[in-house]
Design an enzyme around this catalytic site. Structure first.
Site, PDB file in Angstrom:
ATOM      1  N   GLU A 287       0.818  -1.202   0.000  1.00 16.16           N
ATOM      2  CA  GLU A 287       0.000   0.000   0.000  1.00 16.16           C
ATOM      3  C   GLU A 287       0.862   1.266   0.000  1.00 16.16           C
ATOM      4  O   GLU A 287       0.619   2.202  -0.738  1.00 16.16           O
ATOM      5  CB  GLU A 287      -0.879  -0.023   1.256  1.00 16.16           C
ATOM      6  CG  GLU A 287      -1.693   1.224   1.473  1.00 16.16           C
ATOM      7  CD  GLU A 287      -3.128   1.030   1.040  1.00 16.16           C
ATOM      8  OE1 GLU A 287      -3.700   0.027   1.455  1.00 16.16           O
ATOM      9  OE2 GLU A 287      -3.635   1.877   0.300  1.00 16.16           O
ATOM     10  N   ASP A 288       1.892   1.287   0.841  1.00 12.54           N
ATOM     11  CA  ASP A 288       2.594   2.546   1.119  1.00 12.54           C
ATOM     12  C   ASP A 288       4.018   2.638   0.579  1.00 12.54           C
ATOM     13  O   ASP A 288       4.692   3.644   0.786  1.00 12.54           O
ATOM     14  CB  ASP A 288       2.656   2.791   2.649  1.00 12.54           C
ATOM     15  CG  ASP A 288       1.270   3.016   3.224  1.00 12.54           C
ATOM     16  OD1 ASP A 288       0.378   3.380   2.438  1.00 12.54           O
ATOM     17  OD2 ASP A 288       1.092   2.809   4.425  1.00 12.54           O
TER      18      ASP A 288
ATOM     19  N   ASP B 296     -22.034  -5.917  38.143  1.00 14.64           N
ATOM     20  CA  ASP B 296     -20.716  -6.465  37.836  1.00 14.64           C
ATOM     21  C   ASP B 296     -19.694  -5.371  37.554  1.00 14.64           C
ATOM     22  O   ASP B 296     -18.791  -5.544  36.758  1.00 14.64           O
ATOM     23  CB  ASP B 296     -20.790  -7.452  36.665  1.00 14.64           C
ATOM     24  CG  ASP B 296     -21.573  -6.890  35.497  1.00 14.64           C
ATOM     25  OD1 ASP B 296     -22.071  -5.744  35.606  1.00 14.64           O
ATOM     26  OD2 ASP B 296     -21.678  -7.583  34.475  1.00 14.64           O
TER      27      ASP B 296
END
Ligand code: MN
Length: 596
Positions: free
Chosen positions: A90-91, A273
């Site tokens: 991608e980069d 709880d």
């Protein structure tokens, strides 16, 4: 340009983090070849060189952190390598082909999957989200490790979200809550889900986050002292009974508290709880024994005992839950589970990759089956909005647990009906469902099922689903199956009705549908811009065109229809004077008709 000093600092940082990664891997997977991971690190370092993140850190920190998250999940070396490489296509200038050559088919395939998902823009409209979710789901079932890496990627991005612009923060945090946290939940990865939710909550609703945080903080000191005291009592009880078990307590996650407050419209003091205790045992028998010991020590809150061991949740969560009241009136929740159940509920599907080449467990199979089912549903659904609601319903299950007469557990959404039950058994059982017995008694089809109901479906061959069922059913599966059936059969019905209307009209011309030649019908269809005779008949059936209008085109030139009711009377009526007015709907008005 980075100075030499900065570069050295960077190298020290990343090398240290890489060493930690390798140490984790050697501990978790002592017998495995880690060459692939080293090679991936070198490759990633080379290709991300000079890039930096919004935080100003060198880019390499990100893939390294993602790999560390994956190592903490005890994922396999292929996943770790893919994690280190996940942004490289991608980069950087790296191509998928290079990854394939250098790291082999599996790593390349996973990196491609992650890249594919990263390109998806989960924009604000529901339509686009649904469409993209669909693609993402498809990528997931291809190799589930793709989604594990995407979750690790998202986790690190969320941990470092402070460095981004506010609008990016909102978008990413929203998406995390809407898409990634539910997926982690559905895959049983409780730990990842919890962290994603709390981080997302902080950015999406900063005020709400601070309120809950402040409420918890103001109660923390007292709460922790209380838990220490109670833990001591429980440990003594376990010791006396000769059961060895781990006892731990924790504060409920902020986002879980927030959701509970919203859902039940209660105050923080009413959350049972808020502080929860966990007992982790060595065997299932011990779980039930511990439950007995606890109820002997403190009074249980009625209706709060839940056995998710006998009846696991759809994401395969298993535990015994009980809430008890102390002698001084405090209420708290205890969860009891085995070590194995604990691991499964913290790590979920990730637990599978711990054992190299181990067989895929039945539980993993079930999780993958869920994913495949989602993909199967979305094929039946053409409307993306509907797909999104399908997914949302199924990602946030509030279930009832019902049984077949043979004792098989059928899990359904809350308020499901026997029709939902029938469709869960089999599509055909659903279609031909005519009635149901619940716990041996006949009930109407709109009857709402409850946990523990034994449901027997009565079928009748050839029975057809009704449109009214859509208002009754609760599960998206049933709704889709019914809609699918209706769409398929609606056209057929419309054609039938169209034929009948034409037949009726044809009688007025002393014709019959049979006497109308196919080419003529086709020509008439063509005049309405339709390609098939059936389309014309269906259009008549749907009421789009009137049979009268169509017949006028089909009747031999010069012939005119008999007056209303005329076809029943003597042929003398043919000479009745009529005039046709061309109105909007080409209504035929017969003069003198009123006198007849
Ligand atoms: Mn990334």
């Amino acid at each position: 340009m980075a100075t030499l000093r900065q570069q050295i600092a960077t190298n020290v940082l990343t090398v240290t983090r890489f060493r930690e990664l390798m140490k984790k891997l050697r501990e978790n997977r002592p017998n495995e070849d880690l060459e692939l991971v080293k090679k991936a690190y070198d490759f990633s370092q080379r290709h991300h060189a000079g890039q930096s993140r919004a935080s100003g850190e060198p880019y390499l920190v990100h893939p390294l952190e993602v790999a560390n998250v994956l190592a903490d999940m005890q994922m396999d070396p292929v996943s770790i390598a893919a994690g280190l490489l996940h942004d490289s296509v991608e980069d950087t200038s790296v191509t998928a082909v290079e990854i394939r050559q250098e790291f082999g088919e599996q790593v390349a395939h996973i990196v491609e999957g992650v890249t594919k998902i990263s390109k998806i823009d989960f924009s604000t409209t529901e339509e686009a989200q649904a469409e993209n979710l669909r693609k993402m789901m498809l990528a997931m079932v291809d190799d589930i490790r793709v989604i594990m890496i995407k979750l690790a990627d998202r986790l690190h991005n969320m941990r470092t979200l402070e460095h981004l612009q506010p609008d990016r923060q909102q978008k990413i945090a929203r998406e995390t809550l809407d898409i990634y946290a539910p997926i982690a939940h559905r895959l049983g990865m409780g730990k990842v889900r919890g962290e994603l939710e709390d981080l997302g909550f902080r950015y999406v609703d900063p005020i709400g986050y601070e309120q809950v945080q402040a409420a918890v903080e103001s109660r923390r000191k007292k709460g922790e002292a209380f838990m220490v005291r109670v833990e001591g009592v429980l440990r003594d009880g376990l010791k006396e009974a000769g059961i060895s078990a781990r006892v731990e307590s924790r504060i409920k996650r902020l986002f879980s508290i927030h959701k509970k407050l919203q859902r039940q419209r209660i105050s923080v003091d009413q959350v049972y709880d808020l502080f929860a205790m966990r007992v982790i045992t060595n065997s299932v028998q011990d779980c039930y024994a511990v439950l007995g010991i606890i109820h002997n020590l403190w009074r249980p809150v009625p209706g709060r005992i839940k056995d998710f061991i006998a009846m696991p949740r759809p994401n395969l969560y298993q535990s015994l839950h009980t809430s008890v009241i102390t002698e001084t009136g405090e209420t708290f929740e205890i969860q009891i589970r085995t070590e194995e159940m604990h691991k499964m509920c913290e790590e979920g599907i990730a637990a599978h990759w711990k054992y190299k080449d181990g067989p895929v467990s039945a539980q993993d199979e079930q999780r993958l089956a869920w994913l495949r089912q989602v993909v199967e549903w979305q094929r039946d659904v053409s409307d993306p909005n509907e797909f999104l609601s399908t997914l949302k319903i199924d990602l946030y299950p509030e279930e009832v647990y019902t049984f077949t007469p043979k004792g098989k557990v059928i899990v359904l959404p809350r308020e499901s009906t026997p029709i939902d039950f029938a469709y869960t058994i089999h599509t055909e059982v659903g279609h031909s469902c005519v009635g149901a017995k619940v716990n041996g008694r006949m009930v109407p089809l709109r009857h709402k099922l409850h946990s523990g109901d034994i449901v027997e479906i009565l079928t009748q061959p050839g029975h057809k689903p009704s449109r009214d069922w859509l208002a009754i059913v609760k599960s998206s599966r049933s709704r889709n199956k019914i809609k699918h059936w209706l769409n398929l059969h609606q056209q057929e019905r419309a054609i039938e009705i169209g034929k009948k209307l034409i037949e009726k009209e044809a009688r007025k011309y002393r014709m019959s549908l049979k006497s109308i030649k196919d080419p003529d019908l086709l020509r008439a269809a063509g005049e309405y811009g339709l390609g098939r005779a059936d389309d014309l008949l269906a259009a008549i059936g749907y009421g789009k065109y009137s049979a009268r209008q169509v017949l006028a085109k089909l009747a031999p030139a010069g012939s005119e229809p008999l007056p209303e009711g005329g076809e029943l009377s003597a042929s003398g009526f043919t000479s009745v004077v009529r005039r046709v007015f061309g109105g909007d709907n080409n209504a035929i008005i017969v003069k003198g008709h009123g006198d007849m």
